[in-house]
Design an enzyme around this catalytic site. Structure first.
Site, mmCIF file in Angstrom:
data_model
loop_
_atom_site.group_PDB
_atom_site.id
_atom_site.type_symbol
_atom_site.label_atom_id
_atom_site.label_comp_id
_atom_site.label_asym_id
_atom_site.label_seq_id
_atom_site.Cartn_x
_atom_site.Cartn_y
_atom_site.Cartn_z
ATOM 1 N N LEU A 24 0.867 -1.167 0.000
ATOM 2 C CA LEU A 24 0.000 0.000 0.000
ATOM 3 C C LEU A 24 0.910 1.225 0.000
ATOM 4 O O LEU A 24 1.768 1.364 0.881
ATOM 5 C CB LEU A 24 -0.907 -0.012 1.240
ATOM 6 C CG LEU A 24 -2.162 0.848 1.235
ATOM 7 C CD1 LEU A 24 -3.072 0.502 0.061
ATOM 8 C CD2 LEU A 24 -2.921 0.675 2.542
ATOM 9 N N ASP A 25 0.770 2.096 -0.988
ATOM 10 C CA ASP A 25 1.647 3.253 -1.126
ATOM 11 C C ASP A 25 1.605 4.138 0.109
ATOM 12 O O ASP A 25 0.583 4.196 0.812
ATOM 13 C CB ASP A 25 1.246 4.082 -2.343
ATOM 14 C CG ASP A 25 1.509 3.358 -3.655
ATOM 15 O OD1 ASP A 25 2.336 2.438 -3.665
ATOM 16 O OD2 ASP A 25 0.877 3.712 -4.672
ATOM 17 N N PRO A 26 2.689 4.882 0.391
ATOM 18 C CA PRO A 26 2.684 5.798 1.542
ATOM 19 C C PRO A 26 1.534 6.799 1.495
ATOM 20 O O PRO A 26 0.977 7.155 2.538
ATOM 21 C CB PRO A 26 4.036 6.509 1.420
ATOM 22 C CG PRO A 26 4.917 5.523 0.719
ATOM 23 C CD PRO A 26 4.018 4.815 -0.258
ATOM 24 N N ALA A 74 -1.401 6.300 0.523
ATOM 25 C CA ALA A 74 -2.675 5.625 0.787
ATOM 26 C C ALA A 74 -2.801 5.214 2.245
ATOM 27 O O ALA A 74 -1.810 4.996 2.946
ATOM 28 C CB ALA A 74 -2.804 4.401 -0.111
#
Length: 328
Positions: A67-69, A71
């Protein structure tokens, strides 16, 4: 301020007096299960796993889908034997709530990137909704340039950061549902349910291009990963509180979900103790008799309510693929 250490033993006082690098490290524990973390914005998935692993003092940990930073939302973290079930979670359906900011496209297709093009037009709600059927079902999607896709052994995001002009081929993905939740002119909130390999950032980019106004993701929250949903989630602060309890191991255990939770999307099969013993030795079992199940494919296998394996049924024979060494 002087620390009050009257309750410390002499050995503990000596440990406290040592430089941190010389202090004895606590022995790693065999911890098995899932922590479904509600990851905050700004934290990387790797850091999140490290935090959970350290709190539990676990030997082994991993996550089921980066999960991207930028998000927030569900980041399932597997501990111990649960790591053997990670592929089943990653293959499951995912759900997101995301906001698209109209009028600008970025090189990363989200708010962290550099703006590469702008447009002063803003879409009407009716125009957006008219396009949504084109973005549901089985579609072809070009992944973002800044993605984990490999090109000749290199990650696309590494090549993009180095300034290379890369072209990614479209890939088939499946979007089960794409719904417009609210629209304010400059921004639109959507909800999506999709399969493995779908990029929400690409949905925003392609919607913006189709509407002629450009767009990128300005906020993203993952609300489902396979069998895990928000009601399973726990925040970092809560785990840290549990870690400070009088009996931290017992307190943290209350946040753990069983290993078998990850297998909720595949059929379950109960076997006898004799068959369980064969499976635990890596041997296949023939499913026969009047009550033998008529099924094919992946199953979670248990005996007396205890998970023992994940197996695959082929032509009436059960083959163990992953065996669990769980406390019984």
């Amino acid at each position: 301020m002087i620390a009050e250490d009257d309750d410390l033993t002499q050995d503990e006082k000596q440990d406290e007096a040592r430089p941190r690098a010389e202090r004895p490290r606590p022995k790693k524990r065999d911890v098995h299960g899932w922590i479904v973390l509600d990851k905050p914005i700004g934290m990387t998935s790797t850091h999140a796993v490290a935090v959970v692993k350290r709190l539990f003092n676990a030997r082994k940990a991993g996550h089921a889908g980066t999960l991207d930073p930028l998000a927030s939302g569900l980041l399932p973290i597997a501990l111990g034997e649960a790591t053997k079930t990670v592929p089943f979670v990653m293959d499951g359906r995912k759900a997101y709530a995301f906001t698209v900011a109209w009028g600008a496209e970025t090189d990363t297709d989200d708010a962290e990137g550099r703006v590469t093009a702008i447009h002063d037009m803003r879409p009407e709600r009716v125009a957006i909704e008219a396009l949504l059927p084109r973005f549901t079902g089985a579609i072809m999607q070009v992944p973002p340039r800044f993605s984990a896709i490999k090109i000749a052994g290199e990650r696309a995001y590494d090549l993009a950061r180095d300034g290379e002009n890369i072209e990614l081929a479209p890939r088939p993905v499946h979007i089960d549902r794409l719904t417009l939740v609210s629209h304010t002119g400059d921004r639109t909130l959507f909800e999506a349910e999709c399969g493995k390999g779908t990029y929400v950032r690409a949905i925003a980019r392609d919607l913006g291009r189709a509407l002629g106004c450009l767009g990128h993701v300005s906020a993203l929250r993952r609300t489902r990963v396979g069998p895990f949903r928000l009601d399973h989630a726990v925040v970092v602060e809560r785990l840290q509180e549990l870690g400070k309890a009088a009996e931290p191991e017992a307190a943290l255990a209350t946040a753990l979900l069983p290993v078998a939770t990850a297998l909720g999307d595949i059929p379950a099969l109960a076997v006898s103790r004799a068959d369980a013993a064969r499976l635990m030795r890596g041997q296949s079992v023939l499913l026969r008799g009047r009550d033998a199940p008529v099924m094919e494919g992946w199953v979670s296998v248990s005996t007396n309510g205890a998970l023992i394996a994940v197996g695959e049924i082929e032509l009436g024979e059960l083959h163990p693929r992953r065996i669990f060494n769980l406390p019984r």
